[in-house]
Structure formats: C-alpha cells, structure tokens
Design an enzyme around this catalytic site. Sequence first.
Site, PDB file in Angstrom:
ATOM      1  N   LYS A  50       5.655   8.398  12.137  1.00 55.10           N
ATOM      2  CA  LYS A  50       6.754   8.896  11.475  1.00 55.10           C
ATOM      3  C   LYS A  50       6.804   8.782   9.980  1.00 55.10           C
ATOM      4  O   LYS A  50       7.294   9.318   9.021  1.00 55.10           O
ATOM      5  CB  LYS A  50       8.152   7.953  11.918  1.00 55.10           C
ATOM      6  CG  LYS A  50       8.115   7.945  13.346  1.00 55.10           C
ATOM      7  CD  LYS A  50       9.307   7.037  13.690  1.00 55.10           C
ATOM      8  CE  LYS A  50       8.987   6.411  15.171  1.00 55.10           C
ATOM      9  NZ  LYS A  50       9.893   5.106  15.114  1.00 55.10           N
ATOM     10  N   GLU A 106      -0.712  12.555   5.746  1.00 55.75           N
ATOM     11  CA  GLU A 106      -0.567  11.134   6.250  1.00 55.75           C
ATOM     12  C   GLU A 106       0.055  10.455   5.041  1.00 55.75           C
ATOM     13  O   GLU A 106      -0.062  10.745   3.894  1.00 55.75           O
ATOM     14  CB  GLU A 106      -2.005  10.931   6.829  1.00 55.75           C
ATOM     15  CG  GLU A 106      -1.913   9.131   6.873  1.00 55.75           C
ATOM     16  CD  GLU A 106      -1.221   8.789   8.085  1.00 55.75           C
ATOM     17  OE1 GLU A 106       0.035   9.093   8.340  1.00 55.75           O
ATOM     18  OE2 GLU A 106      -1.823   8.295   8.958  1.00 55.75           O
ATOM     19  N   ASP A 107       0.645   9.352   5.475  1.00 57.11           N
ATOM     20  CA  ASP A 107       1.286   8.638   4.398  1.00 57.11           C
ATOM     21  C   ASP A 107       0.301   7.618   3.746  1.00 57.11           C
ATOM     22  O   ASP A 107       0.312   7.704   2.421  1.00 57.11           O
ATOM     23  CB  ASP A 107       2.396   7.552   5.070  1.00 57.11           C
ATOM     24  CG  ASP A 107       2.133   6.831   6.085  1.00 57.11           C
ATOM     25  OD1 ASP A 107       0.751   6.822   6.689  1.00 57.11           O
ATOM     26  OD2 ASP A 107       2.871   5.916   6.618  1.00 57.11           O
ATOM     27  N   ASP A 110      -5.837   4.118   4.877  1.00 53.26           N
ATOM     28  CA  ASP A 110      -6.081   2.409   4.947  1.00 53.26           C
ATOM     29  C   ASP A 110      -7.552   2.271   5.507  1.00 53.26           C
ATOM     30  O   ASP A 110      -8.395   2.271   4.792  1.00 53.26           O
ATOM     31  CB  ASP A 110      -4.845   1.849   5.673  1.00 53.26           C
ATOM     32  CG  ASP A 110      -4.974   0.201   5.535  1.00 53.26           C
ATOM     33  OD1 ASP A 110      -5.461  -0.039   4.407  1.00 53.26           O
ATOM     34  OD2 ASP A 110      -4.227  -0.392   6.420  1.00 53.26           O
ATOM     35  N   LYS A 138      -5.817   3.313   0.255  1.00 56.22           N
ATOM     36  CA  LYS A 138      -6.181   2.060  -0.122  1.00 56.22           C
ATOM     37  C   LYS A 138      -7.643   1.909   0.158  1.00 56.22           C
ATOM     38  O   LYS A 138      -8.072   1.476   1.260  1.00 56.22           O
ATOM     39  CB  LYS A 138      -5.654   0.887   0.799  1.00 56.22           C
ATOM     40  CG  LYS A 138      -3.995   0.763   0.652  1.00 56.22           C
ATOM     41  CD  LYS A 138      -3.532  -0.276   1.628  1.00 56.22           C
ATOM     42  CE  LYS A 138      -2.075  -0.170   2.176  1.00 56.22           C
ATOM     43  NZ  LYS A 138      -1.585  -1.248   3.051  1.00 56.22           N
ATOM     44  N   PHE A 159       0.943  -4.453   1.044  1.00 55.56           N
ATOM     45  CA  PHE A 159       1.646  -3.892   2.162  1.00 55.56           C
ATOM     46  C   PHE A 159       2.725  -3.025   1.529  1.00 55.56           C
ATOM     47  O   PHE A 159       3.513  -3.589   0.839  1.00 55.56           O
ATOM     48  CB  PHE A 159       1.910  -4.603   3.158  1.00 55.56           C
ATOM     49  CG  PHE A 159       2.403  -4.023   4.384  1.00 55.56           C
ATOM     50  CD1 PHE A 159       1.446  -3.433   5.574  1.00 55.56           C
ATOM     51  CD2 PHE A 159       3.745  -3.766   4.578  1.00 55.56           C
ATOM     52  CE1 PHE A 159       1.863  -2.723   6.419  1.00 55.56           C
ATOM     53  CE2 PHE A 159       4.078  -3.086   5.781  1.00 55.56           C
ATOM     54  CZ  PHE A 159       3.060  -2.668   6.588  1.00 55.56           C
ATOM     55  N   ASP A 166       6.972   1.945   6.599  1.00 53.25           N
ATOM     56  CA  ASP A 166       7.809   0.798   7.169  1.00 53.25           C
ATOM     57  C   ASP A 166       7.319  -0.497   7.288  1.00 53.25           C
ATOM     58  O   ASP A 166       5.939  -0.533   7.439  1.00 53.25           O
ATOM     59  CB  ASP A 166       8.320   1.137   8.800  1.00 53.25           C
ATOM     60  CG  ASP A 166       7.160   1.019   9.466  1.00 53.25           C
ATOM     61  OD1 ASP A 166       5.968   1.572   9.272  1.00 53.25           O
ATOM     62  OD2 ASP A 166       7.230   0.711  10.816  1.00 53.25           O
ATOM     63  N   ARG A 172      11.855   2.723   5.566  1.00 53.18           N
ATOM     64  CA  ARG A 172      11.465   3.977   5.504  1.00 53.18           C
ATOM     65  C   ARG A 172      12.539   4.638   4.535  1.00 53.18           C
ATOM     66  O   ARG A 172      11.790   5.651   3.903  1.00 53.18           O
ATOM     67  CB  ARG A 172      11.372   4.917   6.769  1.00 53.18           C
ATOM     68  CG  ARG A 172      10.334   4.327   7.744  1.00 53.18           C
ATOM     69  CD  ARG A 172      10.278   5.266   9.021  1.00 53.18           C
ATOM     70  NE  ARG A 172       9.574   4.839  10.208  1.00 53.18           N
ATOM     71  CZ  ARG A 172       8.252   4.405  10.196  1.00 53.18           C
ATOM     72  NH1 ARG A 172       7.386   4.763   9.379  1.00 53.18           N
ATOM     73  NH2 ARG A 172       7.685   4.070  11.671  1.00 53.18           N
TER      74      ARG A 172
HETATM   75  P1  IMP Z   1      -5.268   3.184   9.206  1.00 49.47           P
HETATM   76  O1  IMP Z   1      -5.693   3.829  10.481  1.00 49.47           O
HETATM   77  O2  IMP Z   1      -5.767   2.058   8.941  1.00 49.47           O
HETATM   78  O3  IMP Z   1      -5.940   4.089   7.934  1.00 49.47           O
HETATM   79  O4  IMP Z   1      -3.883   3.148   9.043  1.00 49.47           O
HETATM   80  C1  IMP Z   1      -3.173   4.422   8.504  1.00 49.47           C
HETATM   81  C2  IMP Z   1      -1.593   3.921   9.183  1.00 49.47           C
HETATM   82  O5  IMP Z   1      -1.361   2.457   9.057  1.00 49.47           O
HETATM   83  C3  IMP Z   1      -0.727   4.624   8.307  1.00 49.47           C
HETATM   84  O6  IMP Z   1      -0.438   5.755   8.448  1.00 49.47           O
HETATM   85  C4  IMP Z   1       0.534   3.711   8.335  1.00 49.47           C
HETATM   86  O7  IMP Z   1       1.290   3.964   9.291  1.00 49.47           O
HETATM   87  C5  IMP Z   1      -0.147   2.100   8.673  1.00 49.47           C
HETATM   88  N1  IMP Z   1      -0.352   1.397   7.217  1.00 49.47           N
HETATM   89  C6  IMP Z   1      -1.508   1.225   6.713  1.00 49.47           C
HETATM   90  N2  IMP Z   1      -0.822   0.333   5.596  1.00 49.47           N
HETATM   91  C7  IMP Z   1       0.317   0.382   5.257  1.00 49.47           C
HETATM   92  C8  IMP Z   1       1.365  -0.312   4.498  1.00 49.47           C
HETATM   93  O8  IMP Z   1       0.931  -0.667   3.473  1.00 49.47           O
HETATM   94  N3  IMP Z   1       2.590   0.151   4.888  1.00 49.47           N
HETATM   95  C9  IMP Z   1       3.100   0.629   6.008  1.00 49.47           C
HETATM   96  N4  IMP Z   1       2.161   1.074   6.743  1.00 49.47           N
HETATM   97  C10 IMP Z   1       0.839   1.069   6.630  1.00 49.47           C
END
Ligand code: IMP
Length: 186
Positions: A50, A106-107, A110, A138, A159, A166, A172
């Site tokens: 979301k 995507e938000d 990471d 990040k 974070f 969220d 959110r």
């Molecule tokens: P990845 O698979 O590690 O790249 O994670 C991506 C997802 O992790 C993002 O779409 C977010 O939903 C969640 N996420 C990663 N870092 C944060 C953060 O700092 N705050 C909130 N959600 C995060």
Amino acid sequence: MATPIRHPYLPAQPPVLINRDAIARRVAEIGAEIDRDLAGESVLLVGVLKGAAIFLSDLARAINIQCTFDFVAVSSYGKGTRSSGAVKLIKDLDHPIEGRNIILVEDILDTGLTLSFLKRMLMQHRPRSLRVAALLDKPERRIEPLQAEYVGFSIPNHFVIGYGMDYAERFRNLPDICIFPPDAAD
Ligand code: IMP
C-alpha cells in the site's frame, strides 16, 4: 533541518526528513521526465500496495501522456521495521501488460528484494518497456543490485513514515516524510 510536526496518533513529534513542498516539487519533476521519455506513447503505472498509493496518485497527476493504473501487493514488512527477506505476491495485476510501457511505482527501494522479484514477474508478461519509479532510495541497504530509472530522493538508512509509508500500518497519512522512531534522528 528537521521541523517538528504534530500528529494526534504519534507518541512524540517525528522529525521531518522531507517536507510536503519538496515532495511535490520532486514528483512534478519526475512526471515531466516521464512525459519526455515516453512522449507520444502511453504508460501503465503499476503501484505496489500500500506504500506507493499516495506517490502513485500524485505522480499520475504530474503526467500528461495517456496513463492508466494497476496495482500489485506483496508481503513485506510485518509489524516492525525489519524485512523478513521473503517476498510473496498477494495481489496480481488486473489486466494483461503485454506490449505496454510499464512503470513500477514503489515507495522505497531498500534491499531491492521486492522490486527485483516484481521486475522478474512483470518481465514474464513481455511488456514493451519496464521502468521503476521509487520515491525513496536507501542505497546503503541494497542486497539486490537494482537501480530505479526515476528516484525521488536518496536517503540515509533511517526508517521513515508518512506520505504512504507506515510503521505497523500506521502513519501513512502524514503529509511529510518523517523519521521513526523520532529519537532516531538525534
Ligand atoms: P525492499 O524489498 O527491502 O527493497 O523493501 C521495500 C519495501 O520495504 C518498501 O516498499 C516498504 O514497504 C518497506 N520499507 C523499507 N524501508 C521502509 C521504511 O523506512 N519505512 C517504511 N517501509 C519501509
């Protein structure tokens, strides 16, 4: 400089990392870039639920070429701030994407696990093109070597919450991107 804001559900005032005006300016720039890159074509924005919902809705309004939406959902963080590492598709696309220009929205990029999983999945449907728009990046946390074509802001390993993002499904709706927990900024 972090500016404190008030929110009725927060245990303390979270420091603002990126305020709403800076977000709006950057989203408008990304929209203009997409218009240039896909001039004369159409685009399907695929939002990752979301967290990307608010970014997608603002980005869509910053795009002038013909634009439609779809959404996917994957399992990611549970109630905390750490990823389990496993990615699972919870909601698939509603419509076929073969031959379409896709931008995966995507938000946060990471570790890159979510987006590399989704890119692999979408490529199997043979789109005309596939790009990634991530509001935040990040880079320090990357496990999969993935780069987004459009990045809003590159941030350190905080974070963050707000503007769709969220902590345990909360916050959110904060209009600014804030650091959580608030004392993490000290
Ligand atoms: P990845 O698979 O590690 O790249 O994670 C991506 C997802 O992790 C993002 O779409 C977010 O939903 C969640 N996420 C990663 N870092 C944060 C953060 O700092 N705050 C909130 N959600 C995060």
